[in-house]
Design a protein around this motif. Structure first.
Motif: not given
Ligand code: TYD
Length: 218
Positions: A15, A20, A42, A53, A57, A77, A99, A104, A107-108, A158, A160
């Motif tokens: 992040d 983006s 994504e 989504r 979020l 996905r 993304r 995944s 992050y996960q 958000d 996250l």
């Molecule tokens: P988003 O607002 O789209 O952020 P960014 O502009 O950074 O892509 O939010 C996506 C958030 O979701 C970001 O913190 C990453 C998280 N994420 C996961 O944890 N796992 C995933 O598989 C994906 C696709 C995103």
């Protein structure tokens, strides 16, 4: 092998890495120059995936189980793959996604400690083993990423984004592991540079990879 056609490029990073905006600007220029491709993001990219989504979020979903979260990302996905990506790729077209599966894994798998191997398993089911041909990794120290986010005044944070730095550090370390593991498809971009420089590098890499692909399919 199934689904090896087309060109699939993903953009990854922590992040606040500026991924983006660099991607959008680079893609707008490529479109202006006449290149034809789909730019998607994504989690989201179609009606069903956008709904998923919103569940993920939603700042109110504090009691969301981390495995549920991982499955929702994989489900979102899958829908994107089935509805948009596979038809285009099977038609030998070009898809660029903000993304993809590595988010995944990072992050996960690493960030939430679910394990990259476990996350890989559920995602293989979701993507039928179709990994990106290229992954642009926007490499930025996670502390700097968080600093950038909070200095953007008035930006809506958000759930996250609010997580602590230790989480983002684990995500970043995860990406660095993935970069090693998937070195043949990873292309690193130094995201600590100015926005203009990051955009220009993104543009150049995308143009080169798309031109190579188009030369091959001709
Ligand atoms: P988003 O607002 O789209 O952020 P960014 O502009 O950074 O892509 O939010 C996506 C958030 O979701 C970001 O913190 C990453 C998280 N994420 C996961 O944890 N796992 C995933 O598989 C994906 C696709 C995103």
């Amino acid at each position: 092998m199934l689904h090896e056609k087309g060109l699939l490029i993903s953009a990854e990073g922590c992040d606040g890495s500026g991924k983006s905006s660099a991607l959008e600007r680079a893609c707008a220029r490529l479109k202006q120059e006449g290149y034809s491709f789909l730019l998607t993001r994504e989690p989201g990219g179609n009606k069903i995936s956008e709904k998923i989504r919103n569940i993920i979020l939603d700042i109110d979903n504090k009691d969301e189980d981390i495995k549920t979260e991982a499955l929702l990302y994989a489900a979102s996905r899958r829908q994107l793959m089935a509805q948009q990506l596979f038809p285009l790729l099977d038609d030998n077209q070009i898809v660029i996604t903000d993304r993809f599966v590595d988010s995944s894994l990072a992050y996960q798998g690493y960030g939430r400690d679910l394990g990259a191997d476990e996350i890989l398993k559920i995602n293989m089911f979701a993507i039928d083993g179709r990994f990106p041909n290229w992954t642009l990794f926007f490499d930025l120290d996670p502390e700097e990423g968080l600093r950038r986010i909070s200095s953007k005044r008035g930006e809506k944070m958000d759930r996250l984004d609010n997580e602590k730095l230790s989480f983002h550090q684990k995500v970043y370390d995860g990406y660095k592991e993935l970069e090693k593991k998937y070195s043949s498809r990873y292309i690193s971009i130094d995201a600590s540079k100015s926005m203009d420089e990051v955009y220009l590098q993104t543009y150049k890499i995308l143009k080169e990879k798309i031109d190579d692909f188009l030369a091959k399919v001709k």
